[in-house]
Design a protein around this motif. Structure first.
Motif, mmCIF file in Angstrom:
data_model
loop_
_atom_site.group_PDB
_atom_site.id
_atom_site.type_symbol
_atom_site.label_atom_id
_atom_site.label_comp_id
_atom_site.label_asym_id
_atom_site.label_seq_id
_atom_site.Cartn_x
_atom_site.Cartn_y
_atom_site.Cartn_z
ATOM 1 N N PHE A 31 -7.790 51.843 -63.471
ATOM 2 C CA PHE A 31 -9.130 52.418 -63.579
ATOM 3 C C PHE A 31 -9.527 52.581 -65.044
ATOM 4 N N GLU A 32 -8.638 53.120 -65.837
ATOM 5 C CA GLU A 32 -8.957 53.345 -67.253
ATOM 6 C C GLU A 32 -9.199 52.038 -68.004
ATOM 7 N N ARG A 33 -8.458 50.989 -67.626
ATOM 8 C CA ARG A 33 -8.641 49.683 -68.262
ATOM 9 C C ARG A 33 -10.067 49.182 -68.020
ATOM 10 N N LEU A 34 -10.529 49.289 -66.759
ATOM 11 C CA LEU A 34 -11.888 48.829 -66.435
ATOM 12 C C LEU A 34 -12.946 49.744 -67.044
ATOM 13 N N ASN A 35 -12.613 51.037 -67.040
ATOM 14 C CA ASN A 35 -13.599 52.028 -67.491
ATOM 15 C C ASN A 35 -13.931 51.904 -68.987
ATOM 16 N N LYS A 36 -13.152 51.100 -69.706
ATOM 17 C CA LYS A 36 -13.460 50.871 -71.124
ATOM 18 C C LYS A 36 -14.725 50.032 -71.292
ATOM 19 N N PHE A 37 -15.061 49.246 -70.264
ATOM 20 C CA PHE A 37 -16.268 48.415 -70.393
ATOM 21 C C PHE A 37 -17.145 48.438 -69.145
ATOM 22 N N ILE A 38 -16.723 49.202 -68.111
ATOM 23 C CA ILE A 38 -17.546 49.341 -66.903
ATOM 24 C C ILE A 38 -17.721 50.838 -66.638
ATOM 25 N N PRO A 39 -18.956 51.324 -66.483
ATOM 26 C CA PRO A 39 -19.113 52.759 -66.227
ATOM 27 C C PRO A 39 -18.447 53.162 -64.901
ATOM 28 N N ALA A 40 -17.933 54.400 -64.845
ATOM 29 C CA ALA A 40 -17.175 54.867 -63.681
ATOM 30 C C ALA A 40 -17.939 54.663 -62.378
ATOM 31 N N GLU A 41 -19.254 54.909 -62.401
ATOM 32 C CA GLU A 41 -20.010 54.790 -61.153
ATOM 33 C C GLU A 41 -20.164 53.345 -60.687
ATOM 34 N N ASN A 42 -19.762 52.380 -61.525
ATOM 35 C CA ASN A 42 -19.774 50.971 -61.114
ATOM 36 C C ASN A 42 -18.373 50.472 -60.744
ATOM 37 N N ILE A 43 -17.408 51.390 -60.713
ATOM 38 C CA ILE A 43 -16.047 50.982 -60.335
ATOM 39 C C ILE A 43 -15.785 51.450 -58.908
ATOM 40 N N ILE A 44 -15.471 50.483 -58.046
ATOM 41 C CA ILE A 44 -15.272 50.783 -56.625
ATOM 42 C C ILE A 44 -13.808 50.513 -56.280
ATOM 43 N N SER A 45 -13.115 51.547 -55.829
ATOM 44 C CA SER A 45 -11.733 51.354 -55.396
ATOM 45 C C SER A 45 -11.709 51.234 -53.883
ATOM 46 N N ILE A 46 -11.079 50.176 -53.416
ATOM 47 C CA ILE A 46 -10.969 49.975 -51.969
ATOM 48 C C ILE A 46 -9.552 50.375 -51.576
ATOM 49 N N THR A 47 -9.445 51.388 -50.738
ATOM 50 C CA THR A 47 -8.112 51.813 -50.322
ATOM 51 C C THR A 47 -8.100 51.962 -48.816
ATOM 52 N N ASN A 48 -7.038 52.599 -48.327
ATOM 53 C CA ASN A 48 -6.857 52.759 -46.901
ATOM 54 C C ASN A 48 -7.001 54.233 -46.574
ATOM 55 N N THR A 49 -7.472 54.532 -45.382
ATOM 56 C CA THR A 49 -7.629 55.936 -44.973
ATOM 57 C C THR A 49 -6.361 56.750 -45.249
ATOM 58 N N LYS A 50 -5.197 56.104 -45.011
ATOM 59 C CA LYS A 50 -3.913 56.795 -45.214
ATOM 60 C C LYS A 50 -3.728 57.280 -46.643
ATOM 61 N N HIS A 51 -4.313 56.536 -47.601
ATOM 62 C CA HIS A 51 -4.092 56.867 -49.018
ATOM 63 C C HIS A 51 -5.278 57.566 -49.652
ATOM 64 N N LEU A 52 -6.331 57.784 -48.844
ATOM 65 C CA LEU A 52 -7.583 58.275 -49.426
ATOM 66 C C LEU A 52 -7.401 59.573 -50.220
ATOM 67 N N ALA A 53 -6.674 60.533 -49.625
ATOM 68 C CA ALA A 53 -6.508 61.828 -50.303
ATOM 69 C C ALA A 53 -5.831 61.652 -51.659
#
Lengths: 456, 456
Positions: free
Chosen positions: A40-62
């Motif tokens: 996340f931090e690597r991308l956040n250097k050139f992409i604003p946080a609100e444009n970063i979408i993490s796709i995960t699984n319900t099991k790992h959401l928390a």
């Protein structure tokens, strides 16, 4: 630009440190931050946080929410109700972006389990790739191979245009590949305009295209029945290996795949006998070995090419050239419904974590750690009583509507069916011992109530 | 006849299953009974319990008493205030027997860490040896060697008369020995009249003879300052290798030395890949390996000739031909004052046992198990409070002179300095959680009081 982080992996090959409910990307293998947080931090250097979408699984959401929440409140997390490999996950990310923006947006897709340290070169490479993206290509990033690895996929490209992909080759083939300058390792990182990938999915994987059209991503309530119709297919197989529209850009940064214990050994600094020791290890005469002690003393004598991984409830001892087979141990445990495949004794929650420290007939004991300003839901149990002893910090306990402020050494009984909540509205961490008593001790024996703010 | 059991060993080579405070002879390696208990029962078939004297160390006295107490109330236990090898221990046993009987008694000395299953042949051999004892010989028992072991001592005898002893020989020497019918392994078992050994000690080790004269053994209060003057010397070196008066009788029973993990592997039944797996082990493709899981899952892949021993707080992973070197790991831990060398997390007491399940700044949590009819001493603590929660069974708690009968789920606070006792006068096991709180948490913070019967 948008970023899509693929954060739904199960990490079976890094068992026992990774578990079904605590996979590789959530681990702090190398630094204070997890692989997911570093990504996340690597991308956040050139992409604003609100444009970063993490796709995960319900099991790992928390866990994903907790980890990313520490870095930014603004990033987007989408959870799949069921795991379906990378193509459906990427399709979800694209759909979310199209719903909220337009089809011309550039999207960078990255796995959450790579270790990349040279972020400047990484950003330079992304910038180089933009030219190809602007021309409508789907860009894949290639790594110049320096040895004939048989565990990676290979890309064959001429003048940046991909001619073919090869899945994990045999030794002889890999040796031929690295003699040829046109072969690269497949990094698992992709970049494209939303419209370009939508076009290729429509052509080469119409099942995904037709299902994703009916799913609305923006409210993060992916319907199980719809999503479950998705084929379980990788983006390589669904699109990349078929499309005629793939460009390759060489990744100029370092790139470390942390797919197995062997690969982690290989990227780690070694002592003079080529050993990697992490934690409380006492060695005599071992060579070329990797010993990871997470909580206990591990003593080793004369090991060679051996991996020993110690965790609270499971130990792995494995020949180093067999670490790919850890996946099979994991699958066997899953078939046996052995929880050592699924959970650590320590379970992380949005409010803190708990560790089961002792279990027996009719009782279970946990240490519960509540972060400052956090609280557990208002709840009751039909089959168990609980007894709490404060170890450190201060607790606010609401029991049947009455508040109790408890300090270290204080204790309180929570009878069966009593409505209660454990809260830490204070500034320090709260740690308590919980002793559960009852004939039925199950995490499912919980009735949740709205709190005074109407939250469940 | 009298029996002397040497039960003071430290068992450093079976670490981490054996510990300084819980050595090899106390372990249940093979059966429901420990090696010590099996040894006692072997002798008790032909020697009355009150004629069996176990020589142990003050550190092990509580455990030895508990284990032997389960078999007989009548056997004698003498504890050395400090470990001084076998010659002083045997001298103590002889002294006790002479104090209470006469110098003509026959004494059989046995180590407490041998595995012998054929008791009939053992008794027959003892009976055969009596002839030589009656003639005034010190008898040593020899094992017919079947391979050139370099880890044992060898005896050379002609017509049952010992001509020489050799300590652990090199490979070549051992190979020559087993071609010669007159060489035997030294079993560590001896038999003699008290007077015969007293005579030899007087001649070959007068230091021991002069000290033991001034020690009275019958009240089992061996004075530290006197005993500490004893040389630390084995009976082999002090007497056997020097005396001209040694006979050898071949031991007709089986005889298994359990001196190292390799030797335990060798005497254990194996699977088709020559592995020995004990406990929760999940293996794939290992060979010639020994994996012992005492409490957790141990998964192994492709190991060869490797030993993995898992205990609650320490793991050993070792090449099988290096298990003798475990002793050096043990010594290193001892030098580092690492308690994993000294104690298990579970500590056994005459009244039951406790396990430390969690520790942190200012607190420690134990599960305490009190056997039926047992109680802990009346005590108080200057620096810590305790909080007890009953998990199973019933507890009688005497707190500041007042009795409390508590059942599962009940809890009680023991304030700093309060005089208290935990008792289980009931028929079932009692299990409680104890949470200690305080700035100083030490086993030494205890003041003991006489109970109503005047016992401390």
């Amino acid at each position: 630009m948008f970023g899509v982080i693929l954060a739904g992996g199960s990490g079976s090959r890094l068992w026992p440190l990774s578990r079904e409910l605590y996979p590789k990307q959530l681990l702090n293998l190398y630094a204070e931050k997890s692989l997911l947080q570093s990504t996340f931090e690597r991308l956040n250097k050139f992409i604003p946080a609100e444009n970063i979408i993490s796709i995960t699984n319900t099991k790992h959401l928390a866990n994903v929410k907790m980890q990313l929440g520490k870095l930014s409140e603004n990033s987007i997390i989408i959870s799949e109700p069921i795991s379906k490999n990378t193509a459906p996950a990427i399709a979800l990310g694209i759909k979310y972006i199209i719903e909220n923006n337009n089809e011309d947006e550039t999207i960078l897709v990255v796995p959450s389990d790579l270790l990349i340290e040279n972020n400047e070169n990484f950003i330079q490479t992304i910038s180089d790739a933009q030219t190809f993206v602007d021309k409508g290509y789907i860009v894949t990033f290639g790594i110049k191979p320096n040895y004939p690895e048989t565990g990676f996929g290979y890309i064959y490209a001429e003048n940046n245009i991909v001619k073919s992909f090869t899945e994990k080759p045999d030794k002889q083939t890999a040796e031929n590949y690295i003699k040829n300058n046109n072969y690269y390792w497949n990094s698992g990182i992709f970049m494209f305009k939303a419209s370009a990938m939508v076009q290729e999915l429509k052509q080469y994987c119409p099942e995904i295209d037709s299902i994703i059209k009916n799913i609305k991503c923006s409210n993060n309530q992916i319907p199980f029945t719809e999503f479950d119709k998705m084929p379980s297919i990788s983006i390589d197989y669904a699109v990349m290996e078929k499309s005629k529209n793939i460009a390759m850009v060489e990744l100029k940064s370092d790139w470390k795949d942390l797919g197995s214990w062997k690969s982690i050994y290989e990227v780690s600094p070694k002592d003079k006998n080529n050993n990697v020791f992490v934690g409380h290890v006492l060695d005599k005469d071992s060579k070329n070995s990797f010993v990871y002690a997470s909580s206990k003393l591990v003593a080793t004598i004369g090991l060679e090419d051996t991996v020993v991984i110690e965790t609270e409830d499971a130990i792995l001892a494995c020949k180093k050239d067999k670490t790919e087979e850890v996946k099979q141990i994991y699958e066997t445990l899953k078939q046996q419904h052995d929880d050592t495949q699924k959970v650590h004794k320590t379970v992380y929650r949005p409010w803190g974590f708990y560790t089961v420290i002792a279990e027996g007939k009719g009782f279970q004991t946990k240490i519960i750690h509540v972060n400052p300003g956090q609280q557990l839901s208002v709840q009751s149990h039909n089959y168990r009583s609980e007894h709490w002893v404060i170890l450190s910090g201060m607790a606010k306990v609401v029991l049947e509507g009455k508040d109790h402020i408890l300090s270290p050494g204080h204790s309180i009984d929570i009878p069966v069916k009593a409505i209660h909540s454990l809260q830490n509205p204070f500034e320090n961490d709260l740690e308590i011992i919980e002793v559960q008593k009852g004939d039925i001790l199950s995490e499912d024996d919980i009735i949740r109530y709205e709190d005074i703010y109407g939250r469940v």
